[in-house]
Design a protein around this motif. Structure first.
Motif, short mmCIF file in Angstrom:
data_model
loop_
_atom_site.label_atom_id
_atom_site.label_comp_id
_atom_site.label_asym_id
_atom_site.label_seq_id
_atom_site.Cartn_x
_atom_site.Cartn_y
_atom_site.Cartn_z
N ILE A 164 0.82 -1.22 0.00
CA ILE A 164 0.00 0.00 0.00
C ILE A 164 0.86 1.27 0.00
O ILE A 164 0.69 2.13 -0.87
N PRO A 165 1.77 1.42 0.96
CA PRO A 165 2.56 2.66 0.95
C PRO A 165 3.44 2.80 -0.29
O PRO A 165 3.61 3.91 -0.80
N GLU A 166 3.97 1.70 -0.78
CA GLU A 166 4.83 1.80 -1.95
C GLU A 166 4.02 2.16 -3.20
O GLU A 166 4.47 2.95 -4.03
N ALA A 167 2.82 1.59 -3.33
CA ALA A 167 1.99 1.93 -4.48
C ALA A 167 1.62 3.41 -4.47
O ALA A 167 1.62 4.07 -5.52
N ILE A 168 1.32 3.93 -3.30
CA ILE A 168 1.00 5.36 -3.20
C ILE A 168 2.23 6.20 -3.52
O ILE A 168 2.15 7.19 -4.26
N ALA A 169 3.37 5.79 -2.96
CA ALA A 169 4.60 6.56 -3.19
C ALA A 169 4.99 6.55 -4.67
O ALA A 169 5.39 7.58 -5.22
N PHE A 170 4.85 5.41 -5.33
CA PHE A 170 5.20 5.33 -6.75
C PHE A 170 4.23 6.15 -7.59
O PHE A 170 4.61 6.71 -8.63
N SER A 171 2.98 6.22 -7.18
CA SER A 171 2.01 7.07 -7.89
C SER A 171 2.44 8.52 -7.82
O SER A 171 2.36 9.26 -8.82
N ILE A 172 2.88 8.93 -6.65
CA ILE A 172 3.29 10.32 -6.47
C ILE A 172 4.54 10.61 -7.29
O ILE A 172 4.68 11.70 -7.87
N ILE A 173 5.46 9.66 -7.37
CA ILE A 173 6.64 9.83 -8.22
C ILE A 173 6.23 10.06 -9.67
O ILE A 173 6.75 10.94 -10.36
N ALA A 174 5.25 9.28 -10.13
CA ALA A 174 4.80 9.40 -11.52
C ALA A 174 3.97 10.65 -11.77
O ALA A 174 3.77 11.03 -12.92
N GLY B 210 -1.89 4.09 -8.84
CA GLY B 210 -0.93 3.08 -8.43
C GLY B 210 -1.57 1.94 -7.66
O GLY B 210 -1.18 0.78 -7.79
N LEU B 211 -2.58 2.26 -6.86
CA LEU B 211 -3.25 1.22 -6.06
C LEU B 211 -4.04 0.27 -6.96
O LEU B 211 -3.99 -0.95 -6.79
N ILE C 222 15.30 6.43 -7.38
CA ILE C 222 14.23 6.45 -6.39
C ILE C 222 14.56 7.47 -5.30
O ILE C 222 13.70 8.24 -4.85
N PHE C 223 15.83 7.48 -4.87
CA PHE C 223 16.23 8.45 -3.84
C PHE C 223 16.10 9.88 -4.36
O PHE C 223 15.59 10.78 -3.66
N MET C 224 16.55 10.13 -5.59
CA MET C 224 16.47 11.48 -6.15
C MET C 224 15.03 11.95 -6.28
O MET C 224 14.75 13.15 -6.14
N ALA C 225 14.12 11.02 -6.53
CA ALA C 225 12.71 11.40 -6.67
C ALA C 225 12.12 11.89 -5.35
O ALA C 225 11.07 12.54 -5.36
N GLN C 226 12.77 11.60 -4.23
CA GLN C 226 12.27 12.04 -2.93
C GLN C 226 12.74 13.44 -2.57
O GLN C 226 12.20 14.06 -1.64
N LEU C 227 13.76 13.94 -3.26
CA LEU C 227 14.36 15.21 -2.87
C LEU C 227 13.38 16.39 -2.88
O LEU C 227 13.45 17.24 -1.99
N PRO C 228 12.46 16.48 -3.87
CA PRO C 228 11.51 17.60 -3.82
C PRO C 228 10.69 17.65 -2.53
O PRO C 228 10.31 18.74 -2.08
N GLU C 229 10.43 16.50 -1.93
CA GLU C 229 9.66 16.48 -0.68
C GLU C 229 10.48 16.99 0.50
O GLU C 229 9.93 17.28 1.57
N LEU C 230 11.82 17.07 0.33
CA LEU C 230 12.68 17.48 1.43
C LEU C 230 13.12 18.93 1.32
O LEU C 230 13.90 19.41 2.14
N ILE C 231 12.64 19.64 0.29
CA ILE C 231 13.01 21.04 0.12
C ILE C 231 12.38 21.88 1.23
O ILE C 231 11.19 21.77 1.52
N ASP D 53 -3.73 14.76 0.72
CA ASP D 53 -3.45 16.04 0.07
C ASP D 53 -2.99 15.86 -1.37
O ASP D 53 -3.00 16.80 -2.17
N LYS D 54 -2.51 14.67 -1.71
CA LYS D 54 -1.98 14.40 -3.05
C LYS D 54 -3.06 13.99 -4.05
O LYS D 54 -2.81 13.92 -5.24
N GLY D 55 -4.25 13.70 -3.57
CA GLY D 55 -5.31 13.27 -4.47
C GLY D 55 -6.27 12.34 -3.76
O GLY D 55 -5.94 11.76 -2.71
N ALA D 56 -7.45 12.21 -4.32
CA ALA D 56 -8.48 11.38 -3.69
C ALA D 56 -8.15 9.90 -3.84
O ALA D 56 -7.75 9.44 -4.92
#
Length: 540
Positions: free
Chosen positions: A30-40, A47-48, A133-142, A243-246
């Motif tokens: 579940i968390p990975e599917a959501i996270a991959f959706s957000i990456i895309a 993703g779910l 995958i790590f680089m895709a997380q950087l925008p969330e850490l700004i 907050d990312k979508g319904a």
């Protein structure tokens, strides 16, 4: 390679183990599917739905029992530009086309090409995937407080710099403390509640130490549950999944992508679909190889290609994104006791049930938890041993691995990285084999010049073969002994023809001795010097 396990055994030979393993995988998916959706760049529901559809369909038609397929980071990274420039509907169409290309690959038996992918390329592929995958997380850490970074770095140094201490302090738990620490540390950036978060993290670790030994607890799930509970308890105002979508509140339905059906659309989606198809099959076939080794069973790779393609075609019509096999989740499944197709079926169906009937709770998961999970995925995916092996392995292998990583990270295209690695591997191989050729020369008592050829003659060594002969030497007879050599291709036969014909043009009698059966067949088909109508080239 065909699986020798009967179909009934694949489904019902390990019911208890498959069901329990499927439950663990569903919670971790579940968390990975959501996270991959957000990456895309799409809603979590995309993703779910994809993870549900792909897991269930590959369980039925795939070629590797116990392998988990779903939405993945490797595929999500390829989709980013298409979604940003053209939107979700084009992604759904690209997903369908991806599936069709994979089905065609299975029908054409292209899985056999995997034997040309060296271990160095596979290692580079995995490392590049982890970095992306790590680089895709950087925008969330700004914009996070500066204090968060040394905390994360200190945690990484403790766990990976002092592994012996980790094994003694946290036996049987693995990466749970680090996952919790990362999640809580990143969560504290919401409104500066760093000390309460760390205090809760320490308490949680203490509790986990008492009851989680020997229990199959997915670290991502632990981190998410703890951080979600902490954010609700303390009332932290931090970004959440909602907050990312319904999130979906109903079962997926069949739909057609709302795009124009013309050549312009095909020109837009085909490059993305081709890349997705290649990346998906590469990751799936590499994961199948890993599961084969772990379970000592064989998989049907051609059927797996068709199964992955069928899953992606159906998923595109259900509103999901393209996916493939997941190395991490497949390993979790096998280590949790999963051995058959039932484990993947359970994982997909339970995932959908949790999302549809408990979506309100899933929406409250803080984004910080998913960032922490994906950082942990990237850390766990990266082959740290490969860095230590740079000194020990041959220079060519290290160059192949590093080039695969560099091209992939620079282009954000896993297919280009793998292609680069395969081409470099072929060049290094050709160079090494090209040096395995030796031509020894001697003169017999009767004045005959004898050349003894040892090694492999093919396009990389054909020039060396020709240069070994003295075509201007004033002799009457030349014997070329190839009983210790093998001729592989047209370039090799052409080099032999050139030597023989040029010697004959100078009036030299030439005899070729010792051709093995395969080389003789090739000479008979492609050679010129042994044909009655052969004429020597003109003298210059």
């Amino acid at each position: 390679m065909q699986s020798k396990i009967p179909l009934r055994q694949q489904w019902f030979g390990n019911i208890r183990g498959d069901v329990l393993a499927g439950l663990v995988v569903a919670l971790a998916l579940i968390p990975e599917a959501i996270a991959f959706s957000i990456i895309a760049g799409v809603d979590p529901s995309v993703g779910l739905y994809a993870s549900f559809s792909i897991a269930v369909i590959t369980a039925i038609v795939g070629g590797r029992p116990a392998m988990i397929s779903a939405a993945t980071g490797a595929m999500a990274l390829v989709m980013v530009t298409l979604v940003r420039d053209h939107g979700l509907q084009y992604l759904l169409a690209a997903t369908i086309l991806t599936g069709l290309l994979q089905i065609a690959a299975g029908a054409l038996k292209l899985a056999t090409l995997m034997r040309f992918v060296s271990r160095s390329v596979i290692t580079g592929f995995v490392n590049a995937l982890a970095i992306l995958i790590f680089m895709a997380q950087l925008p969330e850490l700004i914009g996070v407080p500066a204090l968060v970074y040394p905390i994360v770095i200190a945690g990484l140094a403790l766990i990976y710099g002092l592994p012996w201490l980790s094994r003694r302090l946290f036996p049987g738990i693995g990466q749970i403390p680090l996952a919790v620490g990362l999640a809580l540390g990143i969560a504290s950036l919401g409104d500066g509640l760093l000390l309460p978060a760390l205090g809760l993290g320490l308490s949680a670790v203490a509790v986990l130490l008492r009851w989680s030994r020997g229990v199959a607890v997915p670290p991502p799930l632990v981190a998410i549950v703890l951080l979600t509970g902490a954010s609700l308890y303390f009332g932290w105002v931090i970004p959440t999944v909602g907050d990312k979508g319904a999130l979906p509140d109903s079962l997926p339905v069949f739909l057609l992508p709302q795009i124009p059906l013309n050549w312009e659309t095909l020109a837009i989606i085909f490059p993305v679909s081709a890349t997705l198809a290649v990346v998906g099959l590469l990751e799936s076939l590499m994961t199948a190889r890993i599961v084969d080794d772990m379970t000592d069973t064989a998989s049907d790779r051609h059927r797996e290609c068709v199964g992955q393609g069928t899953a992606n075609v159906v998923t595109g019509f259900l509103g999901g994104m393209a996916g493939c096999a997941m190395i991490g989740q497949s390993v979790i499944n096998v280590k949790s006791g999963g051995r058959g197709r039932l484990s993947s079926l359970v994982a997909g169906t339970v995932l959908l049930a949790l999302v549809v009937f408990a979506g309100a709770w899933v929406a409250r998961i803080p984004m910080a938890a998913l960032v922490a999970v994906m950082i942990m995925v990237s850390i766990g995916t990266f082959s740290w041993q490969s860095l230590r092996d740079l000194r020990r392995h041959p220079a060519g292998s290290s160059v192949v691995m590093l080039a695969t990583v560099a091209v992939t990270v620079a282009t954000h295209d896993l297919a280009k990285g793998v292609l680069t690695g395969v081409l470099l591997s072929a060049l290094f191989f050709a160079r090494r084999v090209g040096h395995l050729l030796d031509v020894e020369t001697m003169q017999d008592a009767d004045g005959t010049r004898r050349y003894v050829v040892r090694g492999q003659v093919f396009f990389a060594s054909a020039n060396a073969f020709g240069d070994a002969f003295d075509l201007l030497e004033p002799v009457q007879r030349v014997v070329i002994d190839v009983s210790h050599a093998h001729f592989w291709d047209l370039s090799a036969i052409g080099a032999l023809d050139t030597v023989v014909m040029k010697l004959r043009a100078r009036g030299v009698t030439v005899e070729v001795l010792g051709l093995n059966a395969a080389s003789a067949t090739l000479v008979e088909r492609l050679g010129v010097h042994d044909k009655p109508a052969a004429e020597p080239p003109p003298l210059h």
